[in-house]
Design a protein around this motif. Structure first.
Motif, mmCIF file in Angstrom:
data_model
loop_
_atom_site.group_PDB
_atom_site.id
_atom_site.type_symbol
_atom_site.label_atom_id
_atom_site.label_comp_id
_atom_site.label_asym_id
_atom_site.label_seq_id
_atom_site.Cartn_x
_atom_site.Cartn_y
_atom_site.Cartn_z
ATOM 1 N N LEU A 1 0.808 -1.230 0.000
ATOM 2 C CA LEU A 1 0.000 0.000 0.000
ATOM 3 C C LEU A 1 0.839 1.277 0.000
ATOM 4 N N GLY A 2 2.052 1.222 0.512
ATOM 5 C CA GLY A 2 2.892 2.426 0.526
ATOM 6 C C GLY A 2 4.057 2.290 1.482
ATOM 7 N N SER A 3 5.074 3.124 1.267
ATOM 8 C CA SER A 3 6.334 3.005 2.012
ATOM 9 C C SER A 3 6.180 3.204 3.521
ATOM 10 N N ASP A 4 5.244 4.065 3.935
ATOM 11 C CA ASP A 4 5.104 4.350 5.366
ATOM 12 C C ASP A 4 4.091 3.440 6.072
ATOM 13 N N VAL A 5 3.365 2.639 5.299
ATOM 14 C CA VAL A 5 2.283 1.844 5.907
ATOM 15 C C VAL A 5 2.824 0.742 6.837
ATOM 16 N N PRO A 6 3.926 0.029 6.471
ATOM 17 C CA PRO A 6 4.436 -0.988 7.404
ATOM 18 C C PRO A 6 4.755 -0.402 8.781
ATOM 19 N N PHE A 7 5.415 0.764 8.801
ATOM 20 C CA PHE A 7 5.708 1.363 10.111
ATOM 21 C C PHE A 7 4.414 1.646 10.872
ATOM 22 N N CYS A 8 3.405 2.144 10.178
ATOM 23 C CA CYS A 8 2.154 2.488 10.870
ATOM 24 C C CYS A 8 1.472 1.237 11.433
ATOM 25 N N VAL A 9 1.678 0.095 10.788
ATOM 26 C CA VAL A 9 1.134 -1.169 11.319
ATOM 27 C C VAL A 9 1.885 -1.538 12.600
ATOM 28 N N LEU A 10 3.189 -1.338 12.560
ATOM 29 C CA LEU A 10 4.026 -1.703 13.708
ATOM 30 C C LEU A 10 3.813 -0.758 14.891
ATOM 31 N N GLY A 11 3.794 0.533 14.597
ATOM 32 C CA GLY A 11 3.515 1.550 15.620
ATOM 33 C C GLY A 11 4.698 1.960 16.482
ATOM 34 N N SER A 12 4.443 2.888 17.409
ATOM 35 C CA SER A 12 5.439 3.435 18.358
ATOM 36 C C SER A 12 6.610 4.114 17.648
ATOM 37 N N SER A 13 7.821 3.532 17.780
ATOM 38 C CA SER A 13 9.017 4.141 17.183
ATOM 39 C C SER A 13 9.826 3.049 16.499
ATOM 40 N N ALA A 14 10.402 3.384 15.353
ATOM 41 C CA ALA A 14 11.230 2.394 14.668
ATOM 42 C C ALA A 14 12.232 3.085 13.751
ATOM 43 N N LEU A 15 13.350 2.400 13.557
ATOM 44 C CA LEU A 15 14.306 2.800 12.529
ATOM 45 C C LEU A 15 13.832 2.122 11.252
ATOM 46 N N ALA A 16 13.654 2.889 10.190
ATOM 47 C CA ALA A 16 13.199 2.315 8.920
ATOM 48 C C ALA A 16 14.272 2.515 7.866
ATOM 49 N N ARG A 17 14.537 1.447 7.125
ATOM 50 C CA ARG A 17 15.530 1.538 6.048
ATOM 51 C C ARG A 17 14.931 0.988 4.755
ATOM 52 N N GLY A 18 15.738 0.971 3.704
ATOM 53 C CA GLY A 18 15.229 0.552 2.396
ATOM 54 C C GLY A 18 14.239 1.605 1.919
ATOM 55 N N ARG A 19 13.070 1.153 1.435
ATOM 56 C CA ARG A 19 12.010 2.100 1.072
ATOM 57 C C ARG A 19 11.162 2.454 2.288
ATOM 58 N N GLY A 20 11.502 1.820 3.419
ATOM 59 C CA GLY A 20 10.715 2.010 4.639
ATOM 60 C C GLY A 20 10.214 0.667 5.138
ATOM 61 N N ILE B 1 12.181 -2.072 5.827
ATOM 62 C CA ILE B 1 13.091 -2.776 6.753
ATOM 63 C C ILE B 1 13.021 -2.027 8.078
ATOM 64 N N LEU B 2 12.375 -2.641 9.039
ATOM 65 C CA LEU B 2 12.038 -1.927 10.279
ATOM 66 C C LEU B 2 12.724 -2.537 11.493
ATOM 67 N N THR B 3 13.320 -1.686 12.294
ATOM 68 C CA THR B 3 13.856 -2.121 13.578
ATOM 69 C C THR B 3 13.083 -1.382 14.664
ATOM 70 N N PRO B 4 12.206 -2.078 15.386
ATOM 71 C CA PRO B 4 11.447 -1.394 16.435
ATOM 72 C C PRO B 4 12.383 -0.834 17.505
ATOM 73 N N LEU B 5 12.042 0.334 18.013
ATOM 74 C CA LEU B 5 12.849 0.958 19.072
ATOM 75 C C LEU B 5 12.045 0.993 20.363
ATOM 76 N N PRO B 6 12.732 0.838 21.482
ATOM 77 C CA PRO B 6 12.013 0.919 22.762
ATOM 78 C C PRO B 6 11.469 2.328 22.962
ATOM 79 N N SER B 7 10.401 2.438 23.743
ATOM 80 C CA SER B 7 9.866 3.778 24.035
ATOM 81 C C SER B 7 10.676 4.376 25.172
ATOM 82 N N ALA B 8 11.823 4.954 24.792
ATOM 83 C CA ALA B 8 12.770 5.427 25.799
ATOM 84 C C ALA B 8 12.253 6.640 26.546
ATOM 85 N N VAL B 9 11.579 7.510 25.821
ATOM 86 C CA VAL B 9 11.150 8.786 26.415
ATOM 87 C C VAL B 9 9.774 9.155 25.891
ATOM 88 N N SER B 10 9.096 10.028 26.627
ATOM 89 C CA SER B 10 7.881 10.605 26.079
ATOM 90 C C SER B 10 8.219 12.062 25.768
#
Ligand code: ATP
Length: 300
Positions: free
Chosen positions: A134-153, A155-164
């Motif tokens: 559906l689009g480059s940003d949609v995988p991150f939106c499925v995963l949620g919170s915070s992530a490092l995204a690579r490739g077209r978006g 390849i996702l590495t979820p990040l801990p919610s370190a801070v608010s």
């Protein structure tokens, strides 16, 4: 038939955004940290006998099959040989064409919602595969919170919610086309590149000042040339006490990170004198961080 469901679809900001080069398929190789914020659309899903029906409270987004929420339902139904139907109502709160992934988050909410409402229990892997279509940003939106995204978006590495984070977001009264900004991007014109390692180290420590200092978006080199007002907003946010301020995605939204909510609230109030769309927001957290390493959405 399942029950009516209301889902929050949060916007994202890009805390850093780097472009590593152009790929043979024409897309840019990205390295970005995406972060969901507490500015969200509301998606109301109602199961029905057949078809996909769309309702929306905004005239700024397509009211037809090209709407990303509609496309998400369509892809879900096709992939799973679904025979029922769904009514989708979008309560639009996220500014459109603003670099906040408004369409992508609606699409992700529809995928997650249909999966739940009709009790498909599809795995995250299958949901991410549909999202990548559906689009480059949609995988991150499925995963949620915070992530490092690579490739077209994808390849996702979820990040801990370190801070608010305490965030002030300004959407100037113009839009920017993502396609135009990327097509005009030239590595040679970039004045500052992010140090992703340093950013991630600061993130790991939950050090807000260091997180802010390391925020850089290389697409500003294009967007500020088209709309110099973006640089003015950055300066104003910093003058009003932001630790740092950068553009989100391909713009034109600009956000500043503040040490405390109080300072952010004061800055937001002042900025409302000049801009009609100013949002005082914070980090949005969905689910618990489970230490997943790297996820690739869809087939590479
Ligand atoms: P991104 O940051 O993912 O590049 P954006 O935040 O800049 O996206 P969107 O608000 O997602 O931009 O809108 C981009 C385009 O998508 C607009 O031209 C809009 O008409 C179209 N669109 C399709 N469906 C939607 C939707 N459900 N919500 C918002 N925009 C949509």
């Amino acid at each position: 038939m399942g029950k009516r469901m209301i889902i929050e679809a949060p916007a994202k900001i890009n805390l850093i955004l780097d472009i590593k080069g152009k790929r043979p398929d024409g897309y840019h190789e990205l390295e970005t940290v995406m972060h969901q914020i507490s500015l969200a659309d509301r998606i109301i899903l109602n199961p029905c006998a057949s078809g996909i029906k769309l309702g929306i409270n905004s005239g700024l987004v397509p009211y037809n099959e090209s709407n990303l929420a509609y496309r998400a339902a369509s892809v879900f139904f096709q992939k799973n040989g679904f025979k029922g139907g769904i009514e989708i109502f979008i309560e639009k709160n996220i500014p459109v064409g603003a670099g906040l992934a408004g369409g992508s988050t609606d699409a992700a909410a529809v995928l997650l919602g249909i999966n739940e409402i009709y009790e498909y229990n599809l795995s995250e892997e299958l949901l991410l595969e549909m999202a990548a279509e559906l689009g480059s940003d949609v995988p991150f939106c499925v995963l949620g919170s915070s992530a490092l995204a690579r490739g077209r978006g994808e390849i996702l590495t979820p990040l801990p919610s370190a801070v608010s984070l305490a965030i002030v977001l300004v959407k100037p009264d113009f839009q920017l086309s993502t396609a135009e900004v990327y097509s005009k991007f030239e590595l040679a014109k970039v004045e500052q590149f992010p140090d992703t390692r340093a950013f991630l180290a600061a993130w790991g420590r939950g050090d807000v000042e260091d997180i802010a200092v390391n925020m850089v978006n290389v697409l500003e080199s294009v967007s500020i040339r088209i709309h110099p007002e973006i640089a003015v907003i950055k300066e104003r946010l910093k003058e009003l006490g932001a630790l740092n301020a950068v553009m989100s995605g391909s713009g034109p939204s600009v956000f500043g990170i503040f040490k405390e909510r109080k300072g952010a609230a004061q800055a937001a109030e002042t900025l409302r004198k000049w801009y009609s769309e100013v949002y005082l927001v914070s980090s949005y957290k969905r689910g618990d961080y489970d230490g997943k390493k790297e996820i690739i959405a869809g087939r590479p």
